[in-house]
Design a protein around this motif. Sequence first.
Motif, PDB file in Angstrom:
ATOM      1  N   ILE A  51       0.923  -1.211   0.036  1.00 50.37           N
ATOM      2  CA  ILE A  51       0.177  -0.138   0.072  1.00 50.37           C
ATOM      3  C   ILE A  51       0.862   1.185   0.060  1.00 50.37           C
ATOM      4  N   MET A  52       2.030   1.331   0.799  1.00 50.04           N
ATOM      5  CA  MET A  52       2.806   2.289   0.674  1.00 50.04           C
ATOM      6  C   MET A  52       3.398   2.800  -0.508  1.00 50.04           C
ATOM      7  N   GLU A  53       4.004   1.583  -1.115  1.00 51.90           N
ATOM      8  CA  GLU A  53       4.715   1.594  -2.321  1.00 51.90           C
ATOM      9  C   GLU A  53       3.745   1.669  -3.589  1.00 51.90           C
ATOM     10  N   GLY A  54       2.704   1.151  -3.575  1.00 50.25           N
ATOM     11  CA  GLY A  54       1.856   1.164  -4.726  1.00 50.25           C
ATOM     12  C   GLY A  54       1.392   2.483  -5.418  1.00 50.25           C
ATOM     13  N   LYS A  55       1.086   2.602  -6.420  1.00 44.05           N
ATOM     14  CA  LYS A  55       0.689   3.846  -7.047  1.00 44.05           C
ATOM     15  C   LYS A  55      -0.578   4.026  -7.178  1.00 44.05           C
ATOM     16  N   LEU A  56      -1.233   4.419  -5.863  1.00 44.41           N
ATOM     17  CA  LEU A  56      -2.443   4.748  -5.307  1.00 44.41           C
ATOM     18  C   LEU A  56      -2.945   6.169  -5.310  1.00 44.41           C
ATOM     19  N   LEU A  57      -2.067   7.200  -5.632  1.00 40.85           N
ATOM     20  CA  LEU A  57      -2.400   8.504  -5.755  1.00 40.85           C
ATOM     21  C   LEU A  57      -2.014   8.905  -6.966  1.00 40.85           C
ATOM     22  N   LEU A  58      -2.468  10.005  -7.391  1.00 42.96           N
ATOM     23  CA  LEU A  58      -2.237  10.986  -8.474  1.00 42.96           C
ATOM     24  C   LEU A  58      -1.135  12.083  -8.026  1.00 42.96           C
ATOM     25  N   SER A  59      -0.279  12.111  -8.894  1.00 45.53           N
ATOM     26  CA  SER A  59       0.820  13.350  -8.512  1.00 45.53           C
ATOM     27  C   SER A  59       0.247  14.746  -9.038  1.00 45.53           C
ATOM     28  N   ALA A  60       0.665  15.690  -8.604  1.00 44.16           N
ATOM     29  CA  ALA A  60       0.426  17.169  -9.030  1.00 44.16           C
ATOM     30  C   ALA A  60       0.196  16.938 -10.535  1.00 44.16           C
ATOM     31  N   GLU A  61       0.916  16.247 -11.390  1.00 41.63           N
ATOM     32  CA  GLU A  61       0.834  16.344 -12.891  1.00 41.63           C
ATOM     33  C   GLU A  61      -0.270  15.253 -13.445  1.00 41.63           C
ATOM     34  N   GLY A  62      -0.878  14.638 -12.615  1.00 42.44           N
ATOM     35  CA  GLY A  62      -1.860  13.805 -12.680  1.00 42.44           C
ATOM     36  C   GLY A  62      -1.558  12.393 -13.131  1.00 42.44           C
ATOM     37  N   ARG A  63      -0.126  12.109 -12.640  1.00 38.39           N
ATOM     38  CA  ARG A  63       0.196  10.710 -12.828  1.00 38.39           C
ATOM     39  C   ARG A  63       0.183   9.835 -11.872  1.00 38.39           C
ATOM     40  N   PRO A  64       0.080   8.626 -11.953  1.00 36.60           N
ATOM     41  CA  PRO A  64      -0.111   7.787 -10.606  1.00 36.60           C
ATOM     42  C   PRO A  64       1.377   7.697  -9.944  1.00 36.60           C
ATOM     43  N   CYS A  65       1.198   7.820  -8.701  1.00 41.36           N
ATOM     44  CA  CYS A  65       2.515   7.662  -7.834  1.00 41.36           C
ATOM     45  C   CYS A  65       2.074   6.893  -6.378  1.00 41.36           C
ATOM     46  N   SER A  66       3.070   6.487  -5.861  1.00 39.85           N
ATOM     47  CA  SER A  66       2.909   6.118  -4.554  1.00 39.85           C
ATOM     48  C   SER A  66       2.629   7.320  -3.447  1.00 39.85           C
ATOM     49  N   VAL A  67       2.019   7.060  -2.195  1.00 40.71           N
ATOM     50  CA  VAL A  67       1.687   7.727  -1.144  1.00 40.71           C
ATOM     51  C   VAL A  67       3.253   8.569  -0.669  1.00 40.71           C
ATOM     52  N   LEU A  68       4.348   7.663  -0.724  1.00 38.07           N
ATOM     53  CA  LEU A  68       5.631   7.950  -0.562  1.00 38.07           C
ATOM     54  C   LEU A  68       6.135   8.874  -1.541  1.00 38.07           C
ATOM     55  N   ASP A  69       6.042   8.589  -2.615  1.00 35.97           N
ATOM     56  CA  ASP A  69       6.478   9.483  -3.704  1.00 35.97           C
ATOM     57  C   ASP A  69       5.873  10.833  -3.513  1.00 35.97           C
ATOM     58  N   ALA A  70       4.585  10.889  -3.144  1.00 35.76           N
ATOM     59  CA  ALA A  70       3.855  12.125  -3.149  1.00 35.76           C
ATOM     60  C   ALA A  70       4.034  12.797  -1.916  1.00 35.76           C
ATOM     61  N   ARG A  71       4.855  12.243  -0.933  1.00 35.86           N
ATOM     62  CA  ARG A  71       4.923  12.529   0.552  1.00 35.86           C
ATOM     63  C   ARG A  71       3.294  12.923   0.974  1.00 35.86           C
ATOM     64  N   GLY A  72       2.503  12.108   0.743  1.00 34.47           N
ATOM     65  CA  GLY A  72       1.251  12.269   1.145  1.00 34.47           C
ATOM     66  C   GLY A  72       0.979  11.702   2.616  1.00 34.47           C
ATOM     67  N   ASN A  73       0.034  12.506   3.283  1.00 32.60           N
ATOM     68  CA  ASN A  73      -0.174  12.232   4.625  1.00 32.60           C
ATOM     69  C   ASN A  73      -1.018  10.786   4.715  1.00 32.60           C
ATOM     70  N   ILE A  74      -1.000  10.032   5.792  1.00 32.02           N
ATOM     71  CA  ILE A  74      -1.611   8.957   5.757  1.00 32.02           C
ATOM     72  C   ILE A  74      -2.368   8.905   7.239  1.00 32.02           C
ATOM     73  N   LEU A  75      -3.817   8.571   7.036  1.00 34.25           N
ATOM     74  CA  LEU A  75      -4.887   8.629   7.975  1.00 34.25           C
ATOM     75  C   LEU A  75      -5.330   7.115   8.297  1.00 34.25           C
ATOM     76  N   ILE A  76      -5.004   6.266   9.378  1.00 33.09           N
ATOM     77  CA  ILE A  76      -5.361   5.008   9.538  1.00 33.09           C
ATOM     78  C   ILE A  76      -6.624   5.083  10.488  1.00 33.09           C
ATOM     79  N   VAL A  77      -7.732   4.067   9.896  1.00 32.64           N
ATOM     80  CA  VAL A  77      -8.881   4.250  10.538  1.00 32.64           C
ATOM     81  C   VAL A  77      -9.237   2.711  10.754  1.00 32.64           C
ATOM     82  N   PRO A  78      -9.227   2.330  12.389  1.00 32.64           N
ATOM     83  CA  PRO A  78      -9.934   0.927  12.242  1.00 32.64           C
ATOM     84  C   PRO A  78     -11.322   0.800  11.942  1.00 32.64           C
ATOM     85  N   GLN A  79     -11.610  -0.589  11.208  1.00 37.40           N
ATOM     86  CA  GLN A  79     -12.794  -0.490  10.664  1.00 37.40           C
ATOM     87  C   GLN A  79     -13.205  -1.823  10.744  1.00 37.40           C
ATOM     88  N   ALA A  80     -13.664  -2.356  11.731  1.00 43.01           N
ATOM     89  CA  ALA A  80     -14.101  -3.709  11.970  1.00 43.01           C
ATOM     90  C   ALA A  80     -15.368  -4.227  11.168  1.00 43.01           C
TER      91      ALA A  80
END
Length: 190
Positions: free
Chosen positions: A54-83
Amino acid sequence: NMGRVRVVVQQMEEADLLVDNVSQYIHSGRGLILYVCFLAECTAEDLAKPVKEIMEGKLLLSAEGRPCSVLDARGNILIVPQATLAATIKGKYLQYRTLVEKEKGLELYNHFIHLVRQTVSARVERDAKQASSSSSSSSSSSPSSSLSSPSPSPSSGSDDIVPVVQHGVYGNRQGMRIVSNGPHSHMFEY
């Protein structure tokens, strides 16, 4: 063969998550929300693979609209427990027979958070080393100023952005307010 960990990943521009079951929210900027659920057979050893993918997968879009990882985008991560991700429908009723017991679930949740934070810290350190070794000129912005930002927003080419990892409280009601550029959500089972 049933998985042991379920994660729904959703892109966010920003989100607020209720942390006290009443009125206290935490705020997160652009990045990913990770809704996580642990099934009965899950162990701590089962968590490394989903965190890495999940951290390395290209799950976000960059400012240029290209797929990138949350690490490459330096994105924030919000973890929510969801039973509720463990639910099945039997007749008219929801059942949670595959859900991990609560005490073990809390341990797994804390370990999941630890692995995400560890992954983000390792990437930030690696990027800082690469930047200092490839740059002989000094930057006008001090590293401490970037660390003091409570919820930075990732943008292309901003080397001073430090991603923020935040999380909800296991066992609490997970009230949320989300701003998203679309319901860009994916469900993964490991």
